[in-house]
Each structure stands twice: as structure tokens, then as C-alpha cells.
Design an enzyme around this catalytic site. Structure first.
Site, PDB file in Angstrom:
ATOM      1  N   LYS A 157       0.850  -1.197   0.000  1.00  0.00           N
ATOM      2  CA  LYS A 157       0.000   0.000   0.000  1.00  0.00           C
ATOM      3  C   LYS A 157       0.881   1.242   0.000  1.00  0.00           C
ATOM      4  CE  LYS A 157      -4.283   1.417   2.270  1.00  0.00           C
ATOM      5  NZ  LYS A 157      -5.129   1.644   1.121  1.00  0.00           N
TER       6      LYS A 157
HETATM    7  N1  PPE Z   1      -7.992  -1.601  -3.162  1.00  0.00           N
HETATM    8  C1  PPE Z   1      -7.415  -0.387  -3.046  1.00  0.00           C
HETATM    9  C2  PPE Z   1      -6.684   0.168  -4.206  1.00  0.00           C
HETATM   10  C3  PPE Z   1      -7.515   0.296  -1.838  1.00  0.00           C
HETATM   11  O1  PPE Z   1      -6.940   1.492  -1.721  1.00  0.00           O
HETATM   12  C4  PPE Z   1      -8.246  -0.263  -0.764  1.00  0.00           C
HETATM   13  C5  PPE Z   1      -8.376   0.474   0.528  1.00  0.00           C
HETATM   14  C6  PPE Z   1      -8.821  -1.536  -0.936  1.00  0.00           C
HETATM   15  C7  PPE Z   1      -8.664  -2.177  -2.143  1.00  0.00           C
HETATM   16  C8  PPE Z   1      -9.555  -2.239   0.176  1.00  0.00           C
HETATM   17  O2  PPE Z   1      -8.660  -2.659   1.185  1.00  0.00           O
HETATM   18  P1  PPE Z   1      -9.129  -2.816   2.714  1.00  0.00           P
HETATM   19  O3  PPE Z   1      -9.393  -1.441   3.212  1.00  0.00           O
HETATM   20  O4  PPE Z   1      -7.981  -3.474   3.390  1.00  0.00           O
HETATM   21  O5  PPE Z   1     -10.357  -3.643   2.683  1.00  0.00           O
HETATM   22  N2  PPE Z   1      -8.431   1.866   0.420  1.00  0.00           N
HETATM   23  C9  PPE Z   1      -8.190   2.659   1.593  1.00  0.00           C
HETATM   24  C10 PPE Z   1      -7.890   4.094   1.259  1.00  0.00           C
HETATM   25  C11 PPE Z   1      -8.993   4.939   0.783  1.00  0.00           C
HETATM   26  C12 PPE Z   1      -8.545   6.366   0.659  1.00  0.00           C
HETATM   27  O6  PPE Z   1      -9.141   7.098  -0.143  1.00  0.00           O
HETATM   28  O7  PPE Z   1      -7.625   6.788   1.360  1.00  0.00           O
HETATM   29  C13 PPE Z   1      -9.284   2.482   2.625  1.00  0.00           C
HETATM   30  O8  PPE Z   1     -10.378   2.047   2.317  1.00  0.00           O
HETATM   31  O9  PPE Z   1      -8.996   2.769   3.777  1.00  0.00           O
END
Ligand code: PPE
Length: 304
Positions: A157
């Protein structure tokens, strides 16, 4: 954004306004930072952070890929998140840990600069709107391909990944959509700009494989487990753009987005506008994160 009292900054709690960095901070120029997004939700037993350990593990995995030497242990970051929520006295909030190359030397090589970590939290409502959570959102398939593991590993990330997300998101908004869906370089559905994606057809749930080049979402893993525990068949299987259009239901999962139904893709209505499977999973997920299901309480770290 509503400021909170304090931010954990390089090992110490400092007032919100004092958590500042220099404009020549290396990470600002080259994107060498790794972050997490975690939610703390209100429960009958006070605020509880959802799957904190998994988020911290993912941050450390990302740091390993990027040769970033973190000056903290996992335990220190876990405590920082817990203490932060307690210090700020919030019932529910979003928690944002970040580790980054700080001020020192310029140039691509980040390894000469000290790595600094911070954790902030703030109140953050429905990422794609309350109405979106209820009625579903409108999406467009992006003309930008999702980053590939040979270019930028999507499973770390890293802030740099979000340049790709920003291109897709801003184009989607400019076209009048709420969110973008990105495909992989070989044309499979990958994910949203900040969410994983699920497809429902004939009562069976599908989600792209980890190998397709997506972030391994903590919410995604929770959705898969919740569905299986509740007798819903789930397959991790890649699918194409046309299979988005022919889905009975589509939904996003993510920490910020929770479970958000998708009602339209590229001007095509998805299914009949009802989301029985999505709504069932959404309800169980919301009950789980708010501590209303005993079985999923091990996912919660109670702050008090
Ligand atoms: N894909 C991406 C690209 C992504 O950024 C997130 C989280 C996910 C999938 C889902 O991952 P999880 O949160 O572990 O289920 N995106 C984070 C950031 C959003 C933002 O704008 O900042 C979040 O949801 O916290």
C-alpha cells in the site's frame, strides 16, 4: 476534516497542528511512503478497531518489498493506534498510519533518509456516500489500466500506487460517475480506485484473484469469510469487463467504503436494482464491525 486533539508522530503524541514536515521531505517528491487505512467503530463495549493486526502486518509486508527499514516494531504501531484513539476520545474514527522517507537527501535513493512514522485519526463517514451505501453508486470502467506487479506491486500500500488511483478516480468524476473500476493490463477486472470488487451471478459470488494485481483487502478477506460462513458460495476467479455488465449484483469492499453496492457501470444498469446478496453480506459485515456478532469479536481490538 475535523481536527482531533493529537497525532502520534515519530513515537510521540503531539498536538494536531504540530504534526508537520518539511517541503523537501523525500516521500513528498518520490512517493516513498506506505500507509494503512483502518476503522475504529463504536460498539456496546466502546470503540473497537477492526482487524488491526492484519493492517499492521500488511504495512510491514509493504515495507519489506520496498526495502524500507521501519524504526518500530509491529507491537509499537499496534499500541500507537490503540492509544491514539483513546487519547482523542473518539467513539468511531478512521485511523491512518503512514511510514515515509523524511527530510535529508534528495534523489531517488530513499535509503539515506530516516524513516518516520505517524498515525492520525479523524471522523470519516461513508466514503462513497450514505446514499451510495443504500442505493448503490454509478461507476465507469477506466481507460487507465491498474498498476501491475511488474511495475508497482499493488499489494504494497505504497502512496505511489495512488497516482494510478487518482488518474482513474478524477476521470470517473469528470465523466459524472462516482467511482472508477480499473482493469488489469490483460483486460481482467482488478479493483476500484480504493476498493476491491465483487460480482454476484445466480447467487454465487466472484472476486478477482490476488494474483490478478489487486490490494489484498482486509475487508475483501472478511467478506469472503462472512459469505462462506453464511452459506453463500464464493470463488476467487478473474472475470472480464462484459461480465461486469451481466452481473446480477456488483459491490465494492474497503475499509473506507465498507460494503457499497454498484448500481450502474458504463451506463448499463446492473441486475434489477435490488441487491439481496450484497445487502445480506453488508448487514452481517456492519454487525460484525460494530461488535454485534460474537463469532467475529476476535476481529475487534477494544480500545478501553
Ligand atoms: N484496493 C485499493 C486500491 C484500496 O486502496 C483499498 C483500501 C482496498 C482495495 C480495500 O482494502 P481494505 O481497506 O484493506 O479492505 N483503500 C483505503 C484508502 C482509501 C482512501 O481514499 O484513502 C481504505 O479504504 O482505507
Amino acid at each position: 476534516m475535523q481536527p482531533t486533539k493529537t497525532i502520534w508522530f515519530d513515537g510521540k503524541f503531539v498536538p494536531w497542528d504540530d504534526a508537520k514536515i518539511h517541503v523537501l521531505t523525500h516521500a513528498l517528491h518520490y512517493g516513498y511512503s506506505i500507509f494503512e487505512g483502518i476503522r475504529c467503530n463504536d460498539t456496546a463495549d466502546g470503540p473497537a478497531i477492526f482487524r488491526l493486526r492484519e493492517h499492521v502486518d500488511r504495512l510491514f509486508d509493504g515495507a519489506k518489498v520496498y526495502r524500507m527499514n521501519l524504526p518500530y516494531t509491529k507491537e509499537q504501531l499496534v499500541s500507537a493506534c490503540m492509544d491514539l484513539v483513546k487519547e482523542n476520545g473518539l467513539q468511531a474514527c478512521y485511523v491512518r498510519p503512514i511510514v515515509f522517507s523524511s527530510f535529508g537527501e534528495m534523489g531517488v535513493n530513499p535509503l539515506k533518509n530516516k524513516v518516520i512514522g505517524a498515525v492520525a485519526c479523524w471522523e470519516w463517514g461513508a466514503y462513497l456516500g450514505e446514499e451510495g451505501m443504500e442505493k448503490g453508486i454509478r461507476c465507469g470502467v477506466s481507460s487507465w489500466a491498474r498498476i501491475d506487479s511488474r511495475i508497482l506491486p499493488p499489494q504494497a500500500k505504497c502512496s505511489a500506487n495512488y497516482a494510478n488511483s487518482i488518474l482513474a478516480k478524477t476521470d470517473a468524476l469528470a465523466a459524472g460517475y462516482d467511482e472508477a473500476i480499473l482493469l488489469t493490463l490483460d483486460g481482467h477486472v482488478a479493483e476500484g480506485s480504493g476498493e476491491n470488487i465483487f460480482r454476484v451471478r445466480n447467487g454465487v459470488v466472484y472476486t478477482p484473484t490476488m494474483q490478478s494485481g489487486i490490494l489484498g483487502g482486509v475487508t475483501r478477506a472478511s467478506v469472503i469469510q462472512i459469505a462462506r460462513d453464511n452459506g453463500i458460495e464464493v470463488h476467487e476467479r478473474d472475470f472480464t469487463k462484459d461480465e461486469l455488465y451481466t452481473a446480477d449484483e456488483l459491490f465494492f469492499s474497503g475499509t473506507a467504503a465498507n460494503i457499497t453496492p454498484i448500481r450502474e457501470v458504463d451506463g448499463r444498469m446492473i441486475g434489477d436494482g435490488k441487491y439481496p446478496v450484497t445487502k445480506k453480506i453488508q448487514k452481517i459485515y456492519l454487525d460484525a464491525i460494530h461488535g454485534r456478532i460474537d463469532k467475529y469479536k476476535p476481529w475487534l481490538s477494544y480500545v478501553r
